[in-house]
Design an enzyme around this catalytic site. Sequence first.
Site, PDB file in Angstrom:
ATOM      1  N   PRO A 148       0.836  -1.204   0.000  1.00  0.00           N
ATOM      2  CA  PRO A 148       0.000   0.000   0.000  1.00  0.00           C
ATOM      3  C   PRO A 148       0.871   1.254   0.000  1.00  0.00           C
ATOM      4  O   PRO A 148       1.861   1.335   0.732  1.00  0.00           O
ATOM      5  CB  PRO A 148      -0.789  -0.125   1.309  1.00  0.00           C
ATOM      6  CG  PRO A 148      -0.786  -1.576   1.619  1.00  0.00           C
ATOM      7  CD  PRO A 148       0.535  -2.094   1.124  1.00  0.00           C
ATOM      8  N   GLU A 149       0.531   2.210  -0.846  1.00  0.00           N
ATOM      9  CA  GLU A 149       1.283   3.455  -0.922  1.00  0.00           C
ATOM     10  C   GLU A 149       0.466   4.577  -0.292  1.00  0.00           C
ATOM     11  O   GLU A 149      -0.568   4.335   0.332  1.00  0.00           O
ATOM     12  CB  GLU A 149       1.653   3.740  -2.374  1.00  0.00           C
ATOM     13  CG  GLU A 149       2.560   2.654  -2.959  1.00  0.00           C
ATOM     14  CD  GLU A 149       3.111   2.995  -4.332  1.00  0.00           C
ATOM     15  OE1 GLU A 149       3.049   4.174  -4.731  1.00  0.00           O
ATOM     16  OE2 GLU A 149       3.593   2.078  -5.016  1.00  0.00           O
TER      17      GLU A 149
END
Length: 271
Positions: free
Chosen positions: A2-3
């Site tokens: 996840p960014e």
Amino acid sequence: MPELPEVEITRLGLLSLIEQTVAEVVIRNGSLRWPITEHLPALIQGKTLRALTRRAKYILAHFDHGVLLMHLGMSGRICLLAQNEPAQKHDHFDIVFQNGQVLRLRDPRRFGAVLWAGAQYTQHKLLSVLGPEPLDDLFTGQYLHEHMRTRIAAIKTTVMDSHLVVGVGNIYASESLFRARIHPSTPANALSLKQCERLVAEIKATLADALKAGGSSLRDFFGADGNPGYFQQQYFVYGRTDEPCRVCSKPIVSIKQGQRSTFYCRACQKK
């Protein structure tokens, strides 16, 4: 992994917990990237959650006496569930609130983190070294240009350095460089001020578009409410090897940079 947009979407999905009081803390498996302190239940049980903020890819839970840092790691999710929701195999950590809601960390690979940072949380070793947020006014073309003068590494790997700017991960670095028409292998110190200004503008625009789309859903990521993101439907280059460029129709190519896959268009991003 996840960014920044996915972490921000997760944070937004937890906002109903603000001003709720912790009834119980459940540690099923504290062996995450860093061990969860066994004293954490005593630290926050009976305390009221005052705010939820984000710094880089960390979600910060603010209590009157300090801050709890949470990180999703490679494959983690923070879910908002009802108290009677049975725990699954990889559900390692719960904060149960008095209103019946549960904040639950689900992390199959256990690369996530739950750390007590205390009252002086900005001085925590994981936060004190971070660069500016990409959507903040401090992150400008002038800032980027000045801080890249001595950097000879490729711009793709450079812009992913959290000491320079946080939250520009592999997906959004590839997408932003395409939008800015910059070849990912260009040495960072070779970029002109004008190119830096264009790249900063496209980083901000790419992240803003991803936030509007609910982030990207890759492998295990879903928001706190269980809903996927849809930004992957708008990718120009990421994960599109051999597919036609959406601008010039030439095939997208991929290379390895810093053990990560980079995607770009040879025609639109000439070196």
